[in-house]
Design a protein around this motif. Sequence first.
Motif, PDB file in Angstrom:
ATOM      1  N   ALA A 101      14.056  24.566 -23.168  1.00  0.00           N
ATOM      2  CA  ALA A 101      13.199  23.494 -23.683  1.00  0.00           C
ATOM      3  C   ALA A 101      14.023  22.237 -23.938  1.00  0.00           C
ATOM      4  N   MET A 102      13.423  21.080 -23.745  1.00  0.00           N
ATOM      5  CA  MET A 102      14.098  19.816 -23.962  1.00  0.00           C
ATOM      6  C   MET A 102      14.291  19.562 -25.450  1.00  0.00           C
ATOM      7  N   LEU A 103      15.430  18.990 -25.804  1.00  0.00           N
ATOM      8  CA  LEU A 103      15.705  18.623 -27.183  1.00  0.00           C
ATOM      9  C   LEU A 103      14.986  17.334 -27.523  1.00  0.00           C
ATOM     10  N   GLN A 104      14.440  17.263 -28.737  1.00  0.00           N
ATOM     11  CA  GLN A 104      13.650  16.097 -29.132  1.00  0.00           C
ATOM     12  C   GLN A 104      14.085  15.615 -30.505  1.00  0.00           C
ATOM     13  N   GLY A 105      13.549  14.464 -30.911  1.00  0.00           N
ATOM     14  CA  GLY A 105      13.903  13.903 -32.208  1.00  0.00           C
ATOM     15  C   GLY A 105      15.208  13.150 -32.133  1.00  0.00           C
ATOM     16  N   VAL A 155      28.158  20.224 -27.495  1.00  0.00           N
ATOM     17  CA  VAL A 155      26.999  20.641 -28.283  1.00  0.00           C
ATOM     18  C   VAL A 155      26.050  19.462 -28.440  1.00  0.00           C
ATOM     19  N   MET A 156      24.769  19.742 -28.260  1.00  0.00           N
ATOM     20  CA  MET A 156      23.696  18.788 -28.531  1.00  0.00           C
ATOM     21  C   MET A 156      22.820  19.410 -29.612  1.00  0.00           C
ATOM     22  N   ARG A 157      22.755  18.746 -30.759  1.00  0.00           N
ATOM     23  CA  ARG A 157      22.087  19.356 -31.903  1.00  0.00           C
ATOM     24  C   ARG A 157      21.017  18.442 -32.486  1.00  0.00           C
ATOM     25  N   GLU A 158      19.801  18.979 -32.565  1.00  0.00           N
ATOM     26  CA  GLU A 158      18.718  18.269 -33.229  1.00  0.00           C
ATOM     27  C   GLU A 158      18.956  18.298 -34.735  1.00  0.00           C
ATOM     28  N   ARG A 159      18.745  17.186 -35.390  1.00  0.00           N
ATOM     29  CA  ARG A 159      18.788  17.214 -36.845  1.00  0.00           C
ATOM     30  C   ARG A 159      17.571  17.973 -37.358  1.00  0.00           C
ATOM     31  N   HIS A 160      17.837  19.002 -38.159  1.00  0.00           N
ATOM     32  CA  HIS A 160      16.800  19.908 -38.669  1.00  0.00           C
ATOM     33  C   HIS A 160      16.121  20.658 -37.517  1.00  0.00           C
ATOM     34  N   GLY A 161      16.878  20.953 -36.462  1.00  0.00           N
ATOM     35  CA  GLY A 161      16.279  21.653 -35.330  1.00  0.00           C
ATOM     36  C   GLY A 161      17.278  22.520 -34.597  1.00  0.00           C
ATOM     37  N   ARG A 162      17.133  22.604 -33.269  1.00  0.00           N
ATOM     38  CA  ARG A 162      17.920  23.503 -32.424  1.00  0.00           C
ATOM     39  C   ARG A 162      19.344  23.005 -32.200  1.00  0.00           C
ATOM     40  N   THR A 163      20.206  23.961 -31.888  1.00  0.00           N
ATOM     41  CA  THR A 163      21.576  23.666 -31.479  1.00  0.00           C
ATOM     42  C   THR A 163      21.763  24.217 -30.067  1.00  0.00           C
ATOM     43  N   LEU A 164      22.197  23.368 -29.148  1.00  0.00           N
ATOM     44  CA  LEU A 164      22.372  23.778 -27.753  1.00  0.00           C
ATOM     45  C   LEU A 164      23.812  23.548 -27.326  1.00  0.00           C
ATOM     46  N   GLU A 212      19.983  16.321 -18.564  1.00  0.00           N
ATOM     47  CA  GLU A 212      19.224  17.505 -18.196  1.00  0.00           C
ATOM     48  C   GLU A 212      18.503  18.146 -19.377  1.00  0.00           C
ATOM     49  N   ASN A 213      18.961  17.882 -20.601  1.00  0.00           N
ATOM     50  CA  ASN A 213      18.452  18.659 -21.736  1.00  0.00           C
ATOM     51  C   ASN A 213      17.869  17.846 -22.887  1.00  0.00           C
ATOM     52  N   VAL A 214      17.974  16.510 -22.847  1.00  0.00           N
ATOM     53  CA  VAL A 214      17.483  15.684 -23.944  1.00  0.00           C
ATOM     54  C   VAL A 214      16.296  14.861 -23.480  1.00  0.00           C
ATOM     55  N   ASP A 215      15.226  14.895 -24.261  1.00  0.00           N
ATOM     56  CA  ASP A 215      14.023  14.129 -23.957  1.00  0.00           C
ATOM     57  C   ASP A 215      14.317  12.627 -23.987  1.00  0.00           C
ATOM     58  N   ARG A 216      13.683  11.880 -23.084  1.00  0.00           N
ATOM     59  CA  ARG A 216      13.933  10.444 -22.982  1.00  0.00           C
ATOM     60  C   ARG A 216      13.401   9.670 -24.189  1.00  0.00           C
ATOM     61  N   MET A 217      12.498  10.267 -24.964  1.00  0.00           N
ATOM     62  CA  MET A 217      11.974   9.591 -26.144  1.00  0.00           C
ATOM     63  C   MET A 217      12.840   9.849 -27.375  1.00  0.00           C
ATOM     64  N   ALA A 218      13.885  10.666 -27.235  1.00  0.00           N
ATOM     65  CA  ALA A 218      14.755  10.987 -28.357  1.00  0.00           C
ATOM     66  C   ALA A 218      15.728   9.851 -28.629  1.00  0.00           C
TER      67      ALA A 218
END
Length: 320
Positions: A138-142, A182-191, A207-213
Amino acid sequence: MAQHFLLSAAARTLSLRTIYKDGEEAAYAKFCEMRWPETNGDAICPDCGCCETYKITTRRKFKCKACSRQFSVTSGTIFASRKMAFVDLLAAICITVNAAKGVSMVQLSRDLDCQYKTAFVLAHKLREAMASEVQTGAMLQGHIEIDGAYFGGHIRPENHKADRKDRRLKEHQNGRRRVVVVMRERHGRTLPIVTMSEADGVVLANENVDRMATMSADEASHWDMLHNGWNVDRVNHSEVYSDHGKHTNWAESYFSRLRRMVVGQHHHVSPQYLHQYANQAAWLEDNRRKDNGALAFGLVQNAMGCPVSRAWKGYWQKVA
């Protein structure tokens, strides 16, 4: 001051004493419940999906009324062909989730009274189950923090200063050094993703981060390319670690756990398996606010949903 959750009794809902006191049958029932939650533990044929089965109680197996296939609760899962008792499997999972910085295989083998290689393979199977939750695709968001850290490839310097070489040069390296981006959402997933260079993180972000983030990164020059696709906050770590809310502290927190896991518990991690340790650290970091009972049974459920391991099935027979 309020007590931290992990120090409270609410964080301790499962113990080794309880697991062994309840015994083998209770552990077996829990594995059945995690394998077939939709039927509260009643067996479903993995081939045809039929819910009508016979119980072969003498061998803890089931027989499908429709296709006549015999199967067990671990058939087709990551624990297929297991020889360890269910109570010991549950105990191993409990020990694994209780260790915030991981547990060494020597210690795990002593706790379970099994061979070192048995504990080694079991632990890697559990890491595969953790990875199924971390690497969802799933794409990372936020708001995303991105950073990289190098692991392995240490070269001991020569004893005499005159014989020492510049270990920063490629010709003087051993080729075992890897970087975990590492790509980590604040208060969310860690990839986390293992690669050869931190600069590869730009491609991984595409490849893994949403363009609206939105994103945060440090002052390294290769992160300049991120500005072409996202609104990026930059922080100069040579001057300050946090600048009016601009920081990568969540990513640094992940690396702190992974670094202590590698250095303090395992002492050495092969580049071949670094991605599994990185996924374990990410899983522990994302679930750090859950009680250990929820962690253990969640990991059992992940394992029951994972197919037979391609990397660790028949590992010692070299047929992986």
